[in-house]
Design a protein around this motif. Structure first.
Motif, short mmCIF file in Angstrom:
data_model
loop_
_atom_site.label_atom_id
_atom_site.label_comp_id
_atom_site.label_asym_id
_atom_site.label_seq_id
_atom_site.Cartn_x
_atom_site.Cartn_y
_atom_site.Cartn_z
N PHE A 145 0.79 -1.23 0.00
CA PHE A 145 0.00 0.00 0.00
C PHE A 145 0.82 1.28 0.00
O PHE A 145 0.26 2.38 -0.01
CB PHE A 145 -0.94 0.01 1.21
N GLY A 146 2.16 1.18 0.04
CA GLY A 146 3.01 2.35 -0.16
C GLY A 146 3.41 3.16 1.06
O GLY A 146 4.09 4.17 0.93
N GLY A 147 3.01 2.74 2.23
CA GLY A 147 3.39 3.48 3.43
C GLY A 147 2.52 3.08 4.61
O GLY A 147 1.73 2.14 4.52
N ILE A 148 2.66 3.82 5.71
CA ILE A 148 1.86 3.55 6.91
C ILE A 148 1.46 4.88 7.55
O ILE A 148 2.30 5.76 7.74
CB ILE A 148 2.64 2.71 7.95
N ASP A 149 0.17 4.98 7.86
CA ASP A 149 -0.35 6.18 8.53
C ASP A 149 -0.87 5.86 9.93
O ASP A 149 -0.93 6.76 10.76
CB ASP A 149 -1.51 6.77 7.72
N ILE A 150 -1.27 4.62 10.15
CA ILE A 150 -1.97 4.24 11.38
C ILE A 150 -1.42 2.93 11.92
O ILE A 150 -1.27 1.96 11.16
CB ILE A 150 -3.48 4.09 11.13
N LEU A 151 -1.12 2.89 13.20
CA LEU A 151 -0.80 1.64 13.89
C LEU A 151 -1.79 1.45 15.02
O LEU A 151 -1.95 2.34 15.87
CB LEU A 151 0.62 1.68 14.47
N VAL A 152 -2.46 0.31 15.03
CA VAL A 152 -3.32 -0.06 16.15
C VAL A 152 -2.71 -1.29 16.82
O VAL A 152 -2.66 -2.37 16.24
CB VAL A 152 -4.76 -0.37 15.70
N SER A 153 -2.22 -1.09 18.03
CA SER A 153 -1.58 -2.17 18.78
C SER A 153 -2.63 -2.83 19.67
O SER A 153 -2.99 -2.32 20.72
CB SER A 153 -0.43 -1.61 19.63
N ASN A 154 -3.10 -3.98 19.22
CA ASN A 154 -4.20 -4.67 19.88
C ASN A 154 -3.80 -6.00 20.52
O ASN A 154 -4.49 -6.50 21.40
CB ASN A 154 -5.33 -4.91 18.85
#
Length: 272
Positions: A101-110
């Motif tokens: 997807f070309g990058g990361i904007d959001i991390l949800v650590s669950n």
């Protein structure tokens, strides 16, 4: 009576989420432990709200099934096996988001574990180490490892999934509760140093959510009644009710919120 209401309640929630629009359009999200329960609901909601989402689980078959199911719903997802305590797995997880997807904007650590039941001072050292390795250290390490990617995007959002037990420890989940308290502190500390970089760090503390992970608290009638007696709303949370709050925190609607823990616990005691 409650069990009869839940299927219809869930159906209404899915209908409403399907019409929420695309407030996360163009965003890429990584969600750990996201093939079941709260994590799956979060992954689905972020994707419904427009994000491209990478799901993960320790089991390949769970990843494959979840990716297939969500793609059949018309959602943009990919997936990878990830045991968050494994450094190579964490690297692969982030690389999956970048390559697909070309990058990361959001991390949800669950991701979280709870291998023991009992008073906090009765917890075996090996169980204590496992709980903190997965529930706290892995959240910390993932945050460090995702940071360069968020900076490349000019900002982003990190959300930790804690628990109401982080405020008021569950007597039989002593060590687990302490690990969730640690996430409240991590949220505050991490948010302070990143606020000027447009990287927001927040936390969600659910109450008792009806999932497989929490089955010991509701699988028998006696356990369910005991759990409900502690909840003023007199029902357990459903995973999608946590997912909506996470999506809000990742969106521009929460652009001035950082360092906060949002509680979704049906009125259970938390703080003033």
């Amino acid at each position: 009576m409650l069990r009869k209401i839940i299927p219809a309640f869930t159906a209404v929630a899915r209908m409403s989420s399907a019409t929420t629009g695309a407030k996360l359009k163009g965003k890429v999200a990584v969600v750990t432990a996201s093939t079941d329960g709260i994590g799956l609901a979060i992954a689905r909601r972020l994707a419904v709200d427009g994000a491209s989402v990478v799901v993960s689980s320790r089991k390949e078959k769970n990843v494959q099934k979840t990716v297939s199911d969500l793609q059949k719903e018309g959602l943009t997802v990919s997936g990878v096996v990830c045991h968050v305590a494994n450094a190579e797995h964490r690297k692969n997880l982030l690389n999956e988001a970048i390559s697909k997807f070309g990058g990361i904007d959001i991390l949800v650590s669950n991701a979280a574990v709870n291998p023991t039941v009992g008073h906090v001072l009765e917890c075996e050292e090996s169980s204590w180490d496992k709980i903190f390795d997965v529930n706290v250290k892995s959240a910390y390490m993932l945050s460090k490892e995702v940071l360069p990617h968020l900076r490349k995007r000019g900002g982003g959002s990190i959300v930790y999934i804690s628990s109401i037990g982080g405020f008021h420890p569950f007597e039989l989940l002593g060590a687990y509760s302490v690990s969730k308290t640690a996430l409240l502190g991590l949220t505050k500390a991490a948010a302070q140093g990143l606020a000027t970089e447009n990287i927001r760090v927040n936390c969600v503390a659910p109450g008792i959510v009806e999932t497989r992970f929490s089955s010991a608290l509701h699988e028998s009638e006696s356990a369910r009644e005991a759990a409900l007696s502690a909840v003023p709303m007199r029902r357990l949370a459903q995973p999608h009710e946590i997912a909506g709050l996470v999506s809000f925190l990742c969106s521009e609607d929460a652009s001035y919120i950082t360092g906060e823990t949002m509680i979704a616990a049906g009125g259970m005691p938390s703080r003033l």
